[in-house]
Write a protein that holds these residues in place. Structure first.
Motif, short mmCIF file in Angstrom:
data_model
loop_
_atom_site.label_atom_id
_atom_site.label_comp_id
_atom_site.label_asym_id
_atom_site.label_seq_id
_atom_site.Cartn_x
_atom_site.Cartn_y
_atom_site.Cartn_z
N PRO A 265 0.83 -1.21 0.00
CA PRO A 265 0.00 0.00 0.00
C PRO A 265 0.87 1.27 0.00
CG PRO A 265 -0.05 -1.10 2.14
CD PRO A 265 0.67 -2.01 1.21
N LYS A 266 0.36 2.32 -0.62
CA LYS A 266 1.09 3.58 -0.68
C LYS A 266 0.87 4.37 0.62
CE LYS A 266 0.44 3.87 -5.68
NZ LYS A 266 -0.27 4.57 -6.78
N LYS A 267 1.90 5.07 1.04
CA LYS A 267 1.79 5.87 2.26
C LYS A 267 0.79 7.01 2.06
CE LYS A 267 6.40 4.93 4.12
NZ LYS A 267 7.71 5.51 4.50
N GLY A 268 -0.05 7.19 3.08
CA GLY A 268 -0.97 8.31 3.08
C GLY A 268 -2.08 8.24 2.05
N GLU A 269 -2.34 7.08 1.52
CA GLU A 269 -3.38 6.97 0.49
C GLU A 269 -4.77 7.17 1.10
OE1 GLU A 269 -2.68 3.13 -1.15
OE2 GLU A 269 -3.44 2.05 0.58
N ASP A 270 -5.68 7.62 0.27
CA ASP A 270 -7.05 7.90 0.69
C ASP A 270 -7.93 6.72 0.25
OD1 ASP A 270 -9.55 8.85 1.26
OD2 ASP A 270 -9.47 10.55 -0.14
N LEU A 271 -8.43 5.97 1.23
CA LEU A 271 -9.23 4.79 0.90
C LEU A 271 -10.57 5.14 0.28
CD1 LEU A 271 -8.64 2.31 3.88
CD2 LEU A 271 -7.44 2.49 1.70
N THR A 272 -11.01 6.38 0.46
CA THR A 272 -12.30 6.75 -0.15
C THR A 272 -12.18 6.91 -1.66
OG1 THR A 272 -11.92 9.12 0.23
CG2 THR A 272 -13.07 7.87 1.96
N ARG A 273 -10.97 7.25 -2.13
CA ARG A 273 -10.69 7.33 -3.57
C ARG A 273 -9.34 6.68 -3.81
NH1 ARG A 273 -12.81 10.05 -7.54
NH2 ARG A 273 -10.77 10.49 -8.42
N LEU A 274 -9.37 5.41 -4.13
CA LEU A 274 -8.16 4.59 -4.20
C LEU A 274 -7.77 4.32 -5.65
CD1 LEU A 274 -6.17 3.02 -2.37
CD2 LEU A 274 -7.68 1.04 -2.60
N LYS A 275 -6.66 4.89 -6.07
CA LYS A 275 -6.17 4.63 -7.44
C LYS A 275 -5.46 3.28 -7.44
CE LYS A 275 -3.42 6.57 -11.20
NZ LYS A 275 -2.51 7.66 -11.64
N LEU A 276 -6.01 2.37 -8.23
CA LEU A 276 -5.49 1.00 -8.25
C LEU A 276 -4.41 0.84 -9.31
CD1 LEU A 276 -8.90 -0.89 -8.00
CD2 LEU A 276 -7.24 -0.53 -6.16
N ARG A 277 -3.42 0.02 -8.99
CA ARG A 277 -2.39 -0.32 -9.96
C ARG A 277 -2.88 -1.48 -10.84
NH1 ARG A 277 1.80 0.27 -5.04
NH2 ARG A 277 -0.18 -0.15 -4.00
N PRO A 278 -2.24 -1.71 -11.99
CA PRO A 278 -2.69 -2.79 -12.88
C PRO A 278 -2.82 -4.12 -12.15
CG PRO A 278 -1.08 -1.44 -14.02
CD PRO A 278 -1.13 -0.95 -12.58
N TYR A 279 -3.99 -4.71 -12.22
CA TYR A 279 -4.31 -6.02 -11.62
C TYR A 279 -4.16 -6.02 -10.10
CZ TYR A 279 -4.25 -7.56 -16.45
OH TYR A 279 -4.51 -7.70 -17.79
N GLU A 280 -4.35 -4.89 -9.48
CA GLU A 280 -4.22 -4.82 -8.02
C GLU A 280 -5.39 -5.52 -7.34
OE1 GLU A 280 -2.96 -1.79 -4.43
OE2 GLU A 280 -3.33 -0.97 -6.43
N ALA A 281 -5.09 -6.17 -6.22
CA ALA A 281 -6.10 -6.85 -5.40
C ALA A 281 -5.90 -6.45 -3.95
CB ALA A 281 -5.99 -8.36 -5.55
N ARG A 282 -7.01 -6.15 -3.27
CA ARG A 282 -6.94 -5.83 -1.84
C ARG A 282 -8.10 -6.48 -1.11
NH1 ARG A 282 -4.63 0.09 -0.45
NH2 ARG A 282 -3.07 0.27 -2.11
N VAL A 283 -7.83 -6.95 0.08
CA VAL A 283 -8.87 -7.51 0.94
C VAL A 283 -8.76 -6.84 2.31
CG1 VAL A 283 -9.84 -9.58 2.00
CG2 VAL A 283 -8.74 -9.73 -0.26
N TYR A 284 -9.83 -6.17 2.71
CA TYR A 284 -9.87 -5.50 4.01
C TYR A 284 -10.85 -6.22 4.93
CZ TYR A 284 -7.49 -1.43 1.96
OH TYR A 284 -6.58 -0.60 1.36
N LEU A 285 -10.55 -6.19 6.22
CA LEU A 285 -11.43 -6.73 7.25
C LEU A 285 -11.84 -5.61 8.19
CD1 LEU A 285 -12.72 -9.13 8.85
CD2 LEU A 285 -10.55 -9.28 10.10
#
Length: 562
Positions: free
Chosen positions: A539-559
């Motif tokens: 994950p990028k430092k200080g990123e805003d989860l409300t507007r998340l710019k995804l990298r090519p084929y990025e996958a994220r799972v949050y709990l």
């Protein structure tokens, strides 16, 4: 929720002829599988599904069985099988057999008797008919091209085969056939196997009278399909098998039942149906085909919106009513990363993204051998290098129609079943460490880069990502049982959904393509307190989860705890 061990399991599918050769004859075998059990235990899988290993002349890679209670000579002996089962159980894993009940080999003793004479006691073990108008009894077409009927000069009649002429269909209207098959299934269960994948089980009943199909402007395979697929009596026969045999064992069962939507699948897997635990659905396997069935060779661009519709429908309809079997590739399908990802520029991140997808849906995830290291499709130069009967038949049919070699080979490179059947890539030595001899099918030339040894050493590899996914599944019940809800249904690049169980919720965000779209958090969701369980990028430092710019084929799972 109705917890079951098979719901909480991860299944690893082995195609034995291509997995590991222990004796240098170029053919994978049971001893080869035994030698790699520690690797599978380390990966973390719970169930090993082994494709057919029964005695067979091998016209369709073991799906033509000549003796249900013996082992194919090339694979070893029954003693080897007993050792395999013992070693799997010693490691805390289970074994699921692949069983073909729709047909046998033409070399099976039953069929040899059946074709000998119209008066033979086993004549009615198979489906025989007189010809009509100087030709076959009806106009149905085989899955492997040509008529489903094969003329037999010995008795001047035709026998029915939905697949190749070397795979005559059994007659499930004969009580003796049913009794023999029940006895055989019970024999394997008494040996201690932990379940079955029932091949082509939807086809065991054919329409009464075997009438011609209509709609002459369509291929017979398509128009005849409803006459030998998922007919009502299939359920009666499966319930009979369950009540008389399967009920007495704590096992796992999955059926190959193409041509179904989720509502129809509940007839097989619905709670209380007494049939199967789960079925393989095929709707997503036709996303890139011009039409279902024979149209698979005519590739078309696939749509993420359509994939969402299909998968969401299965997730929603079966929730708390049945159970899904989730997969993206198997021994009959192209490699997932070549089909739904990017096997050139973004092979590693796209393979991880696809793994995230399959392992965070509700249902039992299936890993096909080599998927966990990102094995890709193969592109052999010549048709002479291919072994798959379906591919070879397609090639001959298209050449006879005047289609160019170049056009045919383009389709073969995309869709041949041999894409998934090239030998497992274990290391960078000759033949990828699969064999010291000449492999039955050539190894993919990229094995120097893509192999198990390299993947295990690299802690950022696809292999270690799969390990983490499996570990998370064992730790968090929400991954197994959580209710699915689709987000952004009309987004053409991002597939996002939630899984919710009691006071826990997962948010899964998947970028299915090579561009950089922005994921906008739905207003009803609060990003505060979200814990990142797994991602295929740092994950990028200080990123805003409300507007998340995804990298090519990025996958994220949050709990998040609610």
């Amino acid at each position: 929720m109705n917890p079951k061990w098979w719901k909480e399991s991860v299944v690893y599918q082995i195609y034995p002829i291509s997995f590991m050769d222990s004796n240098g004859d170029g053919i994978g075998d049971l001893r080869g599988i035994i030698s790699k059990l520690d690797y599978l235990q380390d990966l973390g899988v719970d169930v090993i599904w082994v494709c057919p290993i029964y005695k067979s002349p091998n016209h369709d890679n073991g799906y033509d069985i000549s003796d249900y209670c013996d082992i194919m000579d090339e694979f070893g002996t029954m003693g080897d099988f007993d050792l395999l089962l013992k070693e799997i159980h010693l490691r805390g894993m289970k074994l699921m057999m692949d069983l073909v009940l729709n047909h046998t080999s033409h070399k099976h003793a039953w069929f040899l008797d059946s074709r000998r004479s119209k008066d033979d006691p086993k004549r009615d073990f198979y489906i025989w008919r007189k010809g009509k108008g100087g030709g076959p009894p009806n106009n149905w077409e085989s899955y492997f091209s040509g008529s489903v009927w094969e003329y037999d000069q010995e008795t001047d009649e035709y026998y029915l085969h939905l697949y190749s002429k070397y795979q005559p269909d059994l007659n499930w209207e004969n009580p003796q056939v049913i009794e023999k098959l029940h006895e055989m299934v019970a024999w394997w269960l008494k040996k201690g196997v932990d379940g079955f994948r029932f091949d082509a089980i939807a086809h065991i009943v054919k329409q009464q009278g075997l009438p011609d199909a209509e709609n002459p402007h369509q291929r017979p395979t398509v128009r005849a399909y409803e006459m030998f697929s998922n007919l009502d009596d299939v359920h009666t026969l499966l319930q009979n098998l369950y009540d008389k045999v399967l009920y007495f064992y704590d096992i796992m069962t999955v059926g190959e039942t193409s041509g179904l939507g989720p509502e129809e699948a509940l007839d097989y897997v619905g709670d209380g149906r007494r049939e199967l635990n789960m079925t393989f659905q095929f709707e997503h396997m036709f996303l890139d085909a011009a039409s279902a069935g024979s149209g698979k060779w005519d590739a078309v661009p696939w749509s993420l919106i359509e994939l969402k519709k299909i998968m969401s429908n299965w997730q929603i309809v079966l929730h708390n009513r049945g159970w899904n079997a989730n997969y993206l590739c198997n021994h009959d399908q192209p490699r997932a990363v070549s089909r739904f990802g990017d096997d050139v520029v973004c092979r590693v991140p796209s393979a991880k993204m696809l793994a995230t997808f399959i392992h965070t849906l509700e249902g039992t995830p299936y890993i096909y051998q080599g998927e966990e290291i990102g094995m890709t499709n193969v592109a052999f130069d010549s048709i002479d290098e291919y072994r798959d009967v379906e591919t070879l038949n397609y090639y001959e049919e298209k050449r006879s129609q005047g289609v160019s070699e170049e056009e045919i080979m383009r389709a073969v490179h995309k869709k041949s079943r041999d894409n998934a059947r090239t030998p497992m890539q274990w290391d960078a030595t000759e033949n990828a460490g699969f064999t010291t001899g000449d492999p039955w099918l050539s190894v993919n030339s990229n094995y120097m880069e893509i192999n198990v040894v390299r993947a295990v050493k690299d802690h950022d590899s696809i292999f270690h990502y799969y390990k983490k996914l499996i570990q998370l599944r064992k730790k968090h019940k929400v991954i197994v049982y959580g209710e699915y809800k689709l987000l952004l249904p009309l987004h053409e690049e991002i597939y996002a959904y939630t899984r919710t169980l009691e006071n826990e919720q997962l948010l899964i965000i998947l970028n299915f393509f090579g561009r950089e779209p922005v994921f906008e958090m739905p207003e009803e969701m609060d990003p505060q307190g979200m814990e990142l369980l797994i991602s295929n990028f740092e994950p990028k430092k200080g990123e805003d989860l409300t507007r998340l710019k995804l990298r090519p084929y990025e996958a994220r799972v949050y709990l998040k705890r609610l």
